[in-house]
Design a protein around this motif. Structure first.
Motif, PDB file in Angstrom:
ATOM      1  N   TYR A   1      44.454  47.646  33.716  1.00 40.81           N
ATOM      2  CA  TYR A   1      44.836  48.817  34.495  1.00 40.81           C
ATOM      3  C   TYR A   1      44.692  48.599  35.997  1.00 40.81           C
ATOM      4  O   TYR A   1      45.354  49.276  36.782  1.00 40.81           O
ATOM      5  CB  TYR A   1      43.995  50.022  34.063  1.00 40.81           C
ATOM      6  CG  TYR A   1      44.263  50.449  32.648  1.00 40.81           C
ATOM      7  CD1 TYR A   1      45.144  51.484  32.365  1.00 40.81           C
ATOM      8  CD2 TYR A   1      43.667  49.783  31.577  1.00 40.81           C
ATOM      9  CE1 TYR A   1      45.409  51.849  31.057  1.00 40.81           C
ATOM     10  CE2 TYR A   1      43.931  50.148  30.267  1.00 40.81           C
ATOM     11  CZ  TYR A   1      44.803  51.183  30.012  1.00 40.81           C
ATOM     12  OH  TYR A   1      45.074  51.546  28.715  1.00 40.81           O
ATOM     13  N   ALA A   2      43.824  47.679  36.396  1.00 41.32           N
ATOM     14  CA  ALA A   2      43.613  47.404  37.814  1.00 41.32           C
ATOM     15  C   ALA A   2      42.873  46.086  37.944  1.00 41.32           C
ATOM     16  O   ALA A   2      42.158  45.656  37.033  1.00 41.32           O
ATOM     17  CB  ALA A   2      42.819  48.520  38.487  1.00 41.32           C
ATOM     18  N   ALA A   3      43.051  45.425  39.110  1.00 41.03           N
ATOM     19  CA  ALA A   3      42.349  44.172  39.387  1.00 41.03           C
ATOM     20  C   ALA A   3      42.103  44.066  40.884  1.00 41.03           C
ATOM     21  O   ALA A   3      42.955  44.454  41.691  1.00 41.03           O
ATOM     22  CB  ALA A   3      43.157  42.977  38.894  1.00 41.03           C
ATOM     23  N   TRP A   4      40.933  43.516  41.227  1.00 43.48           N
ATOM     24  CA  TRP A   4      40.511  43.360  42.623  1.00 43.48           C
ATOM     25  C   TRP A   4      40.500  41.873  42.958  1.00 43.48           C
ATOM     26  O   TRP A   4      39.869  41.077  42.246  1.00 43.48           O
ATOM     27  CB  TRP A   4      39.129  43.979  42.827  1.00 43.48           C
ATOM     28  CG  TRP A   4      39.165  45.473  42.846  1.00 43.48           C
ATOM     29  CD1 TRP A   4      39.044  46.277  43.943  1.00 43.48           C
ATOM     30  CD2 TRP A   4      39.358  46.368  41.736  1.00 43.48           C
ATOM     31  NE1 TRP A   4      39.159  47.603  43.591  1.00 43.48           N
ATOM     32  CE2 TRP A   4      39.359  47.696  42.240  1.00 43.48           C
ATOM     33  CE3 TRP A   4      39.540  46.172  40.364  1.00 43.48           C
ATOM     34  CZ2 TRP A   4      39.515  48.811  41.429  1.00 43.48           C
ATOM     35  CZ3 TRP A   4      39.714  47.276  39.549  1.00 43.48           C
ATOM     36  CH2 TRP A   4      39.696  48.582  40.076  1.00 43.48           C
ATOM     37  N   ALA A   5      41.171  41.482  44.044  1.00 41.33           N
ATOM     38  CA  ALA A   5      41.384  40.069  44.347  1.00 41.33           C
ATOM     39  C   ALA A   5      40.972  39.763  45.783  1.00 41.33           C
ATOM     40  O   ALA A   5      41.331  40.495  46.712  1.00 41.33           O
ATOM     41  CB  ALA A   5      42.846  39.699  44.127  1.00 41.33           C
ATOM     42  N   ALA A   6      40.241  38.659  45.957  1.00 38.88           N
ATOM     43  CA  ALA A   6      39.643  38.351  47.262  1.00 38.88           C
ATOM     44  C   ALA A   6      40.039  36.971  47.756  1.00 38.88           C
ATOM     45  O   ALA A   6      40.210  36.027  46.976  1.00 38.88           O
ATOM     46  CB  ALA A   6      38.124  38.426  47.162  1.00 38.88           C
ATOM     47  N   ARG A   7      40.136  36.864  49.087  1.00 34.57           N
ATOM     48  CA  ARG A   7      40.159  35.582  49.787  1.00 34.57           C
ATOM     49  C   ARG A   7      38.891  35.429  50.635  1.00 34.57           C
ATOM     50  O   ARG A   7      38.263  34.394  50.634  1.00 34.57           O
ATOM     51  CB  ARG A   7      41.398  35.467  50.668  1.00 34.57           C
ATOM     52  CG  ARG A   7      42.676  35.220  49.898  1.00 34.57           C
ATOM     53  CD  ARG A   7      42.650  33.887  49.173  1.00 34.57           C
ATOM     54  NE  ARG A   7      42.524  32.759  50.096  1.00 34.57           N
ATOM     55  CZ  ARG A   7      42.330  31.506  49.721  1.00 34.57           C
ATOM     56  NH1 ARG A   7      42.220  31.193  48.444  1.00 34.57           N
ATOM     57  NH2 ARG A   7      42.226  30.546  50.628  1.00 34.57           N
ATOM     58  N   LYS A   8      38.515  36.468  51.361  1.00 32.28           N
ATOM     59  CA  LYS A   8      37.240  36.414  52.062  1.00 32.28           C
ATOM     60  C   LYS A   8      36.118  36.685  51.061  1.00 32.28           C
ATOM     61  O   LYS A   8      36.380  36.964  49.893  1.00 32.28           O
ATOM     62  CB  LYS A   8      37.216  37.410  53.221  1.00 32.28           C
ATOM     63  CG  LYS A   8      37.358  38.877  52.839  1.00 32.28           C
ATOM     64  CD  LYS A   8      37.409  39.764  54.077  1.00 32.28           C
ATOM     65  CE  LYS A   8      37.398  41.247  53.767  1.00 32.28           C
ATOM     66  NZ  LYS A   8      38.443  41.717  52.872  1.00 32.28           N
ATOM     67  N   SER A   9      34.856  36.605  51.513  1.00 27.18           N
ATOM     68  CA  SER A   9      33.718  36.640  50.587  1.00 27.18           C
ATOM     69  C   SER A   9      33.225  38.054  50.313  1.00 27.18           C
ATOM     70  O   SER A   9      32.021  38.337  50.356  1.00 27.18           O
ATOM     71  CB  SER A   9      32.588  35.773  51.141  1.00 27.18           C
ATOM     72  OG  SER A   9      33.007  34.431  51.242  1.00 27.18           O
ATOM     73  N   THR A  10      34.153  38.958  50.009  1.00 29.33           N
ATOM     74  CA  THR A  10      33.820  40.332  49.629  1.00 29.33           C
ATOM     75  C   THR A  10      34.519  40.633  48.308  1.00 29.33           C
ATOM     76  O   THR A  10      35.092  39.743  47.680  1.00 29.33           O
ATOM     77  CB  THR A  10      34.261  41.334  50.706  1.00 29.33           C
ATOM     78  OG1 THR A  10      35.697  41.287  50.834  1.00 29.33           O
ATOM     79  CG2 THR A  10      33.615  41.026  52.055  1.00 29.33           C
ATOM     80  N   VAL A  11      34.497  41.885  47.875  1.00 29.97           N
ATOM     81  CA  VAL A  11      35.095  42.211  46.582  1.00 29.97           C
ATOM     82  C   VAL A  11      36.605  42.048  46.589  1.00 29.97           C
ATOM     83  O   VAL A  11      37.189  41.613  45.602  1.00 29.97           O
ATOM     84  CB  VAL A  11      34.685  43.635  46.153  1.00 29.97           C
ATOM     85  CG1 VAL A  11      35.427  44.058  44.891  1.00 29.97           C
ATOM     86  CG2 VAL A  11      33.184  43.705  45.918  1.00 29.97           C
ATOM     87  N   HIS A  12      37.259  42.361  47.695  1.00 32.26           N
ATOM     88  CA  HIS A  12      38.706  42.188  47.702  1.00 32.26           C
ATOM     89  C   HIS A  12      39.303  42.213  49.101  1.00 32.26           C
ATOM     90  O   HIS A  12      38.763  42.782  50.033  1.00 32.26           O
ATOM     91  CB  HIS A  12      39.413  43.210  46.820  1.00 32.26           C
ATOM     92  CG  HIS A  12      39.141  44.665  47.098  1.00 32.26           C
ATOM     93  ND1 HIS A  12      37.916  45.174  47.423  1.00 32.26           N
ATOM     94  CD2 HIS A  12      39.978  45.747  47.069  1.00 32.26           C
ATOM     95  CE1 HIS A  12      37.990  46.484  47.577  1.00 32.26           C
ATOM     96  NE2 HIS A  12      39.231  46.856  47.378  1.00 32.26           N
ATOM     97  N   ASP A  13      40.444  41.520  49.185  1.00 26.90           N
ATOM     98  CA  ASP A  13      41.370  41.661  50.307  1.00 26.90           C
ATOM     99  C   ASP A  13      42.546  42.525  49.902  1.00 26.90           C
ATOM    100  O   ASP A  13      43.172  43.156  50.745  1.00 26.90           O
ATOM    101  CB  ASP A  13      41.868  40.298  50.779  1.00 26.90           C
ATOM    102  CG  ASP A  13      40.814  39.542  51.555  1.00 26.90           C
ATOM    103  OD1 ASP A  13      40.768  39.692  52.779  1.00 26.90           O
ATOM    104  OD2 ASP A  13      40.014  38.827  50.921  1.00 26.90           O
TER     105      ASP A  13
END
Length: 370
Positions: free
Chosen positions: A194-206
């Motif tokens: 239903y949802a996804a969180w994706a990161a490049r920097k070192s946090t939960v998401h960009d």
């Protein structure tokens, strides 16, 4: 809106993906520049880097690049660009080649698409979103030490985007091929995402992908240092009789663990004010999976989510400036699961009466460990 079946897999290009550093700025089209200036500058306190009769360039307190937000006057409220900074000038070349191999439309401007940006490429990505990649940008004064300009609700960083797309699994694979790490997701026992969180920097998401009719922009998020900064914004909006522009919150997310507030600008663009998520930079950082029936995933205190938060979002533009027609989600929506006729949800795993039908026995799982 058009109707979407599940779409084909997005291939992995043979050329290398660009090395993306972080989400850098969003270009919003607004219908009344003066009203938008009152919202983003007078209310939220973003700093003006430059402005003219057609556009305003804004940045947050800690930023050293020219802007984090562009407000451009236009006939239809929309999003013109989700813009990412890449590690080197060569990565702009890589971005152009990567998307051309995918068969996406690309446009390159050596002098940039907006003030302050140099050589950059914009693409209509496989999900229908207008993405931009750049390295060259004008540097400006970082305002960390300008305490004379700080406000109690100071926005210190651009934190993330949130995109609405009909097929989250497809979008997830595409972002992972592009080099993003999925830090959290929401699924049901049938494996529907239903949802996804994706990161490049070192946090939960960009950026995050929310399942729904898309392509649309769900929200753009700015971070504050502490949750009391968010409470000040709420108090200020109340004092200015703008409390009707508070859509949701303040509250604490389960996903991301962040303290949040969602507000609507004069055109209905949703802005999240966000703080206190967590570090995700290790290469073996585990993915946290939440059960879609867990009513603490979106609000840790268990408060219900208003229907507009699931159904309303901003349209996006193609490279010609035309609105992209959203396609409907074929799989069940999160709103239908959580506030629909079945009403299934739980706070305590194992509740009686069949309420719990989750992925993990404790509401969420970390990696493969329940």
């Amino acid at each position: 809106m058009t109707t979407a079946a599940r779409t084909e897999h997005i291939p992995t290009p043979t050329v290398p993906a660009p090395d993306i550093l972080r989400c850098a700025y969003m270009e919003l089209v607004v219908t009344d520049l003066a009203r938008s200036r009152e919202f983003y500058v007078d209310l939220l306190g973003l700093a003006v880097t430059a402005e003219d009769e057609n556009a305003i360039y804004l940045r947050s307190i800690e930023e050293f690049i020219h802007h984090n937000l562009v407000l451009r006057k236009g006939p239809t409220a929309a999003v013109a660009a989700f813009s990412y900074r890449v590690r080197s000038p060569e990565d702009v070349d890589r971005a152009e080649a990567y998307y051309q191999e995918l068969g996406c439309r690309t446009e390159r401007r050596r002098d940039g698409f907006v003030t302050g940006i140099g050589d950059s490429v914009r693409v209509e990505d496989p999900l229908g979103f207008p993405y931009e990649f750049f390295y060259e940008i004008e540097h400006v004064e970082r305002l960390n030490w300008r305490y004379d300009l700080h406000t109690p609700g100071a926005l210190v960083r651009l934190d993330h985007f949130n995109q609405v797309t009909p097929d989250v699994d497809r979008g997830r694979r595409y972002l992972e091929n592009l080099g993003f790490r999925v830090t959290e997701d929401i699924k049901d026992s049938d494996g529907v995402t239903y949802a996804a969180w994706a990161a490049r920097k070192s946090t939960v998401h960009d950026t995050a992908l929310t399942g729904g009719a898309g392509p649309r922009m769900h929200h753009v998020a700015f971070a504050t240092h502490e949750k009391h900064n968010i409470l000040y914004i709420c108090d200020k909006m109340g004092a200015l009789r703008l409390s009707d522009r508070i859509e949701r919150g303040p509250g604490r997310h389960g996903v991301s663990n962040a303290f949040y507030l969602y507000i609507l600008d004069p055109d209905g663009h949703r802005v999240e004010i966000y703080t206190q998520d967590y570090y995700t930079g290790d290469p073996d950082n585990p993915t946290i999976t939440w059960d879609v029936h867990d009513n603490q995933r979106r609000d840790w205190w268990g408060n219900p989510v208003v229907p507009s938060w699931y159904t309303e979002a901003s349209v996006v533009l193609d490279l010609d400036g035309n609105v992209k027609e959203p396609a409907e989600r074929a799989e069940p929506s999160e709103m239908a699961v959580t506030i629909g006729a079945d009403g299934f949800s739980y706070t305590r795993a194992g509740d009686e009466g069949g309420a719990y039908r989750g992925v993990a026995a404790k509401g969420f799982k970390i990696g493969n460990q329940v």
